[in-house]
Design a protein around this motif. Structure first.
Motif: not given
Length: 853
Positions: A418-426
């Motif tokens: 989830x953290x990696x996906x959030x970083x990619x989204x940002x």
């Protein structure tokens, strides 16, 4: 497989209530989708019939071949044709009759002195064609106009304006004309063409008030003689038509009219409804998945016993999917019936709110039935797939365990992913917003952000519920503490339950923030660009309204209280081969009332061959002051214009400015969109506004507004849009509410023995009801908080991406009061969702509950 199916059907018969929420979620989503498709097909077929019936006597239409289309406009502008061409056409073999068709903008003033229509759909005026087969309108009462000042109006416009035959009123063309109503007309059997208003005049009056010069018409309608086909008639007309004039068949003209309605209204309308259908089904996906996940968790021992007795993983998985299939097919089938009912209800409702549905029955196509059915089944099965696979993986030894601990909230894999996906989204979002402005990249980032929220939900739910539920320990004591612990018991379940509401709240928040930003942008634009004191405008948007008389600005400028008054008119031309909108005005006065930013060159000497351009357009066209731009007008004339000024801002003044003298040889019906007025020093706002209103009353009584009032009225359409959005999103919130209620109902069933023990040790029924209700509120609070955060972020993304992709400067604004209302609605939905499960829990028999296995 037969055994698995029998087991599934037996489970459904015995525990049908478990799937009630799933059934209704699928039903509502499919009903909305089916209703949208049926309504779109019905409207499209109705307009086809309406235009076909109204123009069935017109076998050919003669019109200008050239058309100029500007960005953002689907319908181009054509040059008029000469009415003297009628005599030539009448002598063509095979022609039975021909009549000029003069069209323009004309807005009736009702008995209350307020304009009729104009809030979007066009307000039209034209000549009344005496040949009933060539006239799209039919007289229903009274007679045709015979003398100057007599008119026929469509029956719907007369009813809205409280006008009747014999009444005298004003027709804005845009110059005010006193007219007397002598007849009422219908269009294709209806009171009008949707909310379009029409006023029919004598041909002489139409030429006088609706055209730049006598002897011009928008086109010529032609009727063929007996035995002459439409294609044959068009072929016969072609040799006698001058260069730049064409003939098309009546069927092609009707098809173009239908396509225009489809592209401008129906497509937008049905696309909007389909988007909200998709949102509703997305919310339903969360609710369905959560229901099956809970049911599978509750049947862990049952599935384990089946595995111990010899059932394979595939059989257990198939059994769960079979249950989902039965629910999906049943709910989708009922949903299709509900969709037909929705379309029928809208068909009856639309005339009551002023939008007449075209006559005819509902059109139910195979696609509008099969597509919702397939979508409903796919959504339900897709939502149940993971829980079914999880059921199949149940180990036989699980039959010996009492309970299973949900550790999803503490999952490092989930937190890392989830953290990696959030970083990619940002990263993707900031790239699409700040580095290389792109709505597509920003949209991709928004989708990734939504996915990150879903993945991180169980991780975040534990911390969020602890924070949100902390006050309950002090406010509600043991009851509040138990409610908080119950919400913390299964982070995955809490997150999935709240996820449905989160999506609904996020979309509501997104539109709320974007709408507030659009209004702030309008306020910023008017404050920055409009340096005048008042603005005179017609209260309309879209294609409606007749505009303002070009004589109004000079009349206001002659008033002692007025220092400057400038009107802004509209024109179109191809600038170096590209269709562009022109602002027709007095450039010198324009620069005194509007802030145009830094100006290179001079606005004083545009004359009849000069043009002023914004810096943005000058860069696109690679033009600087002193260069020449080739302008081609709708009348076929071309001329070289010298760029004599390049200015910085274009929000209100437009991108291209020419003088009225330069536009006069090419104009059609002349009108201003707004008149800006500056007062002389020492003139009070009230005194100046009263002086302007006195003059404006002689020109059709348009609205006189201060700068703030003008900004608010310009943004009035945004509030209407938000009202429609909120009404449509109510369905998504309702589905989310059903999901919360269903989850709590299943949780009550799961915790039957526990609830019985609590009652046995002294918990009252009221305390038990309060505990379940507060658990529901906590889940809703988590979903609402997440939705507000996600919606505000996506709103910022949309505003910034629009700012980067547009020439206009967008302002970002967060409306705290509206978002607070959204938050309260979310919490209220949670409290409402908890009522039924709480009542059911309180009715449990204590002894039976304790004895439950």
């Amino acid at each position: 497989m037969n055994a698995a199916l029998r087991l599934s059907l037996s489970s459904l018969r015995g525990h049908g209530r478990r799937f009630a929420g799933t059934f209704f979620a699928v039903f509502l989503g499919v009903a909305f989708l089916a209703g949208t498709l049926v309504m779109g097909d019905t409207l499209r077929a109705g307009f086809d019939t309406m235009f076909g019936d109204a123009t069935k006597g017109t076998d050919a239409v003669v019109r200008s071949a050239g058309v100029i289309t500007t960005p953002g406009e689907s319908q181009g502008v054509r040059a008029p044709v000469g009415t003297d061409l009628v005599r030539t056409i009448e002598h063509v073999p095979g022609v039975a009759a021909a009549a000029p068709d003069i069209q323009g903008a004309g807005q009736l003033v009702g008995s209350d002195r307020k304009p009729v229509g104009g809030q979007g759909p066009p307000t039209l005026a034209g000549n009344w064609i005496d040949d009933p087969k060539l006239n799209a309108y039919r007289l229903s009462e009274g007679r045709a106009p015979a003398e100057s000042g007599e008119v026929v109006v469509n029956r719907g416009a007369a009813e809205k304006g409280h006008l009747k035959i014999g009444d005298t009123t004003v027709l804005r063309t845009p110059d005010p004309v006193r007219v007397t109503i002598v007849g009422l007309a219908t269009f294709g059997g209806e009171d009008g063409m949707a909310q379009v208003t029409f006023t029919g005049m004598t041909q002489a009056d139409a030429e006088k008030y609706l055209t730049a010069r006598p002897g011009e018409a928008a086109g010529i309608r032609v009727r063929a003689g007996p035995g002459v086909g439409q294609d044959e008639l068009v072929s016969a007309l072609a040799p006698v038509l001058p260069k730049g004039v064409e003939a098309i068949t009546g069927q092609e003209s009707a098809r173009e009219n239908t396509d225009m309605i489809s592209s401008q209204f129906l497509t937008l309308f049905t696309t909007l409804l389909l988007v909200f259908s998709g949102i509703a089904l997305l919310v339903a996906t969360f609710s369905i998945h959560n229901t099956f996940a809970i049911v599978v968790a509750q049947r862990t021992r049952e599935n384990a016993l089946l595995r111990a007795l010899g059932a394979s993983r595939r059989q257990v998985t198939a059994s769960t999917l079979a249950e989902a299939s039965v629910v999906a097919v049943a709910a989708s089938a009922v949903g299709i019936a509900g969709g037909i009912g929705i379309a029928a209800g809208l068909q009856a409702l639309f005339p009551a709110i002023g939008f007449p549905f075209p006559e005819g029955g509902l059109v139910i196509s195979g696609l509008s039935m099969l597509l919702p059915l397939g979508v409903g089944v796919v959504v339900c099965l897709g939502s149940a797939l993971l829980p079914a696979v999880r059921a199949g993986r149940t180990a036989p030894l699980a039959a010996l365990r009492e309970t299973a601990v949900d550790e999803s909230g503490a999952s490092r894999v989930r937190a890392t992913a989830g953290g990696g996906l959030a970083a990619l989204a940002v990263g993707v979002t900031l790239t699409g917003v700040l580095l290389t402005p792109s709505l597509w990249l920003a949209g991709l980032g928004a989708v990734l952000a939504l996915a990150a929220f879903v993945v991180l939900g169980p991780v975040a739910s534990s911390a969020a519920v602890r924070v949100l539920g902390a006050p309950l320990d002090r406010l509600r004591g043991v009851t509040g503490g138990l409610a908080r612990r119950n919400a913390l018991r299964s982070p995955r379940r809490t997150a999935a339950t709240a996820g449905a509401l989160m999506i609904g709240v996020a979309v509501v928040s997104l539109f709320t923030v974007f709408g507030a930003s659009l209004k702030a942008t309008m306020d910023q634009t008017v404050s920055r660009s409009f340096a005048g004191d008042v603005a005179v405008s017609t209260p309309s948007f879209g294609a409606g309204g007749s505009g303002l008389s070009p004589k109004l600005a000079p009349a206001l400028a002659r008033q002692p209280a007025v220092e400057y008054a400038v009107g802004l008119g509209k024109g179109v031309a191809e600038v170096n081969g590209q269709g562009r909108a022109l602002t027709v005005t007095d450039p010198v006065t324009l620069g005194k009332v509007f802030d145009l930013g830094r100006i290179q060159g001079s606005l004083n000497g545009l004359g009849t061959d000069g043009i002023a351009i914004t810096r943005t357009e000058a860069d696109k066209q690679h033009l600087v002051t002193g260069d020449t731009a080739r302008l081609a007008f709708t009348d076929g004339q071309k001329a070289d214009f010298t760029v004599r000024a390049v200015y910085g801002r274009s929000e209100l003044a437009g991108d291209y400015v020419i003088t009225r003298a330069a536009w006069a040889p090419h104009r059609t019906q002349d009108a201003d969109t707004v008149v800006a007025v500056s007062f002389e020093d020492g003139v009070s706002p009230a005194e100046g506004k009263a002086a302007v209103e006195t003059v404006a009353e002689r020109y059709g009584n348009p609205e006189v507004q201060t700068r703030d009032e003008y900004a608010r009225s310009s943004a009035a359409g945004i509030d209407m849009m938000l009202t429609l959005v909120y009404a449509l999103l109510a369905l998504a919130v309702l589905i989310a509410l059903l999901g919360i209620a269903n989850t709590l109902t299943l949780a009550v069933h799961e915790r039957t023995r526990e609830l019985g023990l609590l009652r046995a040790v002294g918990q009252t029924r009221a305390q038990l009801r309060a505990m379940v209700r507060w658990e529901s509120v906590l889940v809703a609070a988590f979903g609402t908080a997440g939705g507000l955060a996600l919606g505000a972020f996506l709103g910022w993304v949309l505003v910034e991406a629009s700012d980067g992709a547009s020439d206009s400067a967008f302002a970002f604004a967060v409306p705290p009061l509206r978002l607070a209302v959204v938050a309260l609605v979310g919490l209220a939905a949670g409290a409402l969702a908890g009522l039924r499960p709480a009542r059911r829990a309180a009715r449990l028999d204590v002894l039976r509950a304790i004895a439950t296995e």
